[in-house]
Design a protein around this motif. Structure first.
Motif, PDB file in Angstrom:
ATOM      1  N   THR A 100     -32.320  30.973   5.059  1.00 36.81           N
ATOM      2  CA  THR A 100     -33.056  32.213   4.807  1.00 36.81           C
ATOM      3  C   THR A 100     -32.507  33.301   5.714  1.00 36.81           C
ATOM      4  OG1 THR A 100     -34.978  30.805   4.406  1.00 36.81           O
ATOM      5  CG2 THR A 100     -35.360  33.164   4.468  1.00 36.81           C
ATOM      6  N   HIS A 101     -31.486  33.958   5.217  1.00 36.17           N
ATOM      7  CA  HIS A 101     -30.876  35.081   5.935  1.00 36.17           C
ATOM      8  C   HIS A 101     -30.788  36.234   4.951  1.00 36.17           C
ATOM      9  CE1 HIS A 101     -28.237  37.591   8.238  1.00 36.17           C
ATOM     10  NE2 HIS A 101     -28.153  36.701   9.217  1.00 36.17           N
ATOM     11  N   PRO A 102     -31.442  37.357   5.240  1.00 32.56           N
ATOM     12  CA  PRO A 102     -31.488  38.454   4.278  1.00 32.56           C
ATOM     13  C   PRO A 102     -30.139  39.114   3.995  1.00 32.56           C
ATOM     14  CG  PRO A 102     -32.534  39.097   6.326  1.00 32.56           C
ATOM     15  CD  PRO A 102     -32.221  37.639   6.440  1.00 32.56           C
TER      16      PRO A 102
ATOM     17  N   PRO B 285     -32.040  33.200  11.203  1.00 32.03           N
ATOM     18  CA  PRO B 285     -32.000  33.908  12.485  1.00 32.03           C
ATOM     19  C   PRO B 285     -33.427  34.216  12.914  1.00 32.03           C
ATOM     20  CG  PRO B 285     -31.490  35.415  10.689  1.00 32.03           C
ATOM     21  CD  PRO B 285     -31.670  34.051  10.081  1.00 32.03           C
ATOM     22  N   LEU B 286     -33.677  34.113  14.175  1.00 29.86           N
ATOM     23  CA  LEU B 286     -35.022  34.403  14.680  1.00 29.86           C
ATOM     24  C   LEU B 286     -35.281  35.905  14.580  1.00 29.86           C
ATOM     25  CD1 LEU B 286     -37.421  32.897  15.999  1.00 29.86           C
ATOM     26  CD2 LEU B 286     -36.477  33.566  18.207  1.00 29.86           C
TER      27      LEU B 286
ATOM     28  N   SER C 138     -23.504  37.974   8.504  1.00 34.04           N
ATOM     29  CA  SER C 138     -23.824  37.020   9.565  1.00 34.04           C
ATOM     30  C   SER C 138     -22.570  36.268  10.004  1.00 34.04           C
ATOM     31  CB  SER C 138     -24.851  36.005   9.071  1.00 34.04           C
ATOM     32  OG  SER C 138     -24.967  34.943   9.995  1.00 34.04           O
ATOM     33  N   ARG C 139     -22.397  36.171  11.270  1.00 39.48           N
ATOM     34  CA  ARG C 139     -21.284  35.373  11.793  1.00 39.48           C
ATOM     35  C   ARG C 139     -21.725  33.912  11.948  1.00 39.48           C
ATOM     36  NH1 ARG C 139     -18.676  35.791  17.644  1.00 39.48           N
ATOM     37  NH2 ARG C 139     -16.904  34.428  17.299  1.00 39.48           N
ATOM     38  N   VAL C 140     -22.865  33.689  12.576  1.00 42.96           N
ATOM     39  CA  VAL C 140     -23.327  32.343  12.886  1.00 42.96           C
ATOM     40  C   VAL C 140     -23.839  31.615  11.642  1.00 42.96           C
ATOM     41  CG1 VAL C 140     -25.021  30.997  14.194  1.00 42.96           C
ATOM     42  CG2 VAL C 140     -23.842  32.914  15.272  1.00 42.96           C
TER      43      VAL C 140
END
Length: 179
Positions: free
Chosen positions: A8-10, A65-66, A15-17
């Motif tokens: 779940t990354h918007p 990601p937090l 994103s690298r990680v």
């Protein structure tokens, strides 16, 4: 053991990680990768589809990601929509019983900042209590979390190490024993 990783990354493209973790996970046939923002760009979750995915797997890892000491909003919506009374809990709600659940998170802050004496005042284990509590409520087994902190200062070598360690964690994590 069949493992589902719900990513779940918007904006996974930037994103690298999380993108590196995702790329490595996809190399393993025993791991199913499911990207919520790609599956539901309109954020209308297909509950039956999501429940079928959970039922087909023994272990579920929530990767994100937090964000402000929590998960991205679509994951919260996923919890609210998918983990229904009569399916995940309550009378006849046993579809998640005995399944393993865990979290894999990336943080901007350093490991030291996620300590009682650090700038965030809480450990990552404490911040992840809602995932742990949800897991216990739906009769699942909670797994230790995986985290990569201080991502703004991440070297290529450390990212490569974390990627290998993450896959190993996803495949071999054991449930946490809570006294």
């Amino acid at each position: 053991m069949k493992t589902l990783v719900i990513v779940t990354h918007p904006n996974i493209e930037t994103s690298r990680v999380n993108a590196a973790w995702l790329e490595e996970l996809r190399k393993h046939s025993d791991i199913t990768v499911h990207e919520l923002y790609k599956a539901y760009p309109d954020e209308n979750i297909d509950v039956a589809k999501e429940q079928a995915l959970i039922e087909a797997h023994d272990r579920v890892i929530f990767q994100y990601p937090l964000f402000w000491y929590s998960s991205p909003m679509l994951l919260k919506k996923w919890f609210d929509s998918v983990l229904q009374y009569g399916w995940a809990y309550g009378p006849d709600g046993s579809k998640t019983a005995g399944k393993q659940f865990g979290a894999a998170i990336s943080t901007y802050g350093s490991e030291a900042s996620y300590q009682p004496s650090g700038s965030n005042r809480f450990t990552l284990a404490e911040i992840l209590r809602p995932i742990e509590a949800t897991t216990h409520f739906i009769s699942g087994e909670y797994l230790p979390h995986f985290a990569l902190s201080d991502v703004s200062n991440l070297t290529d070598e450390r990212l490569a190490e974390s990627t290998k360690a993450y896959v190993k964690h996803v495949r071999a994590a054991q449930p946490v024993t809570v006294a």
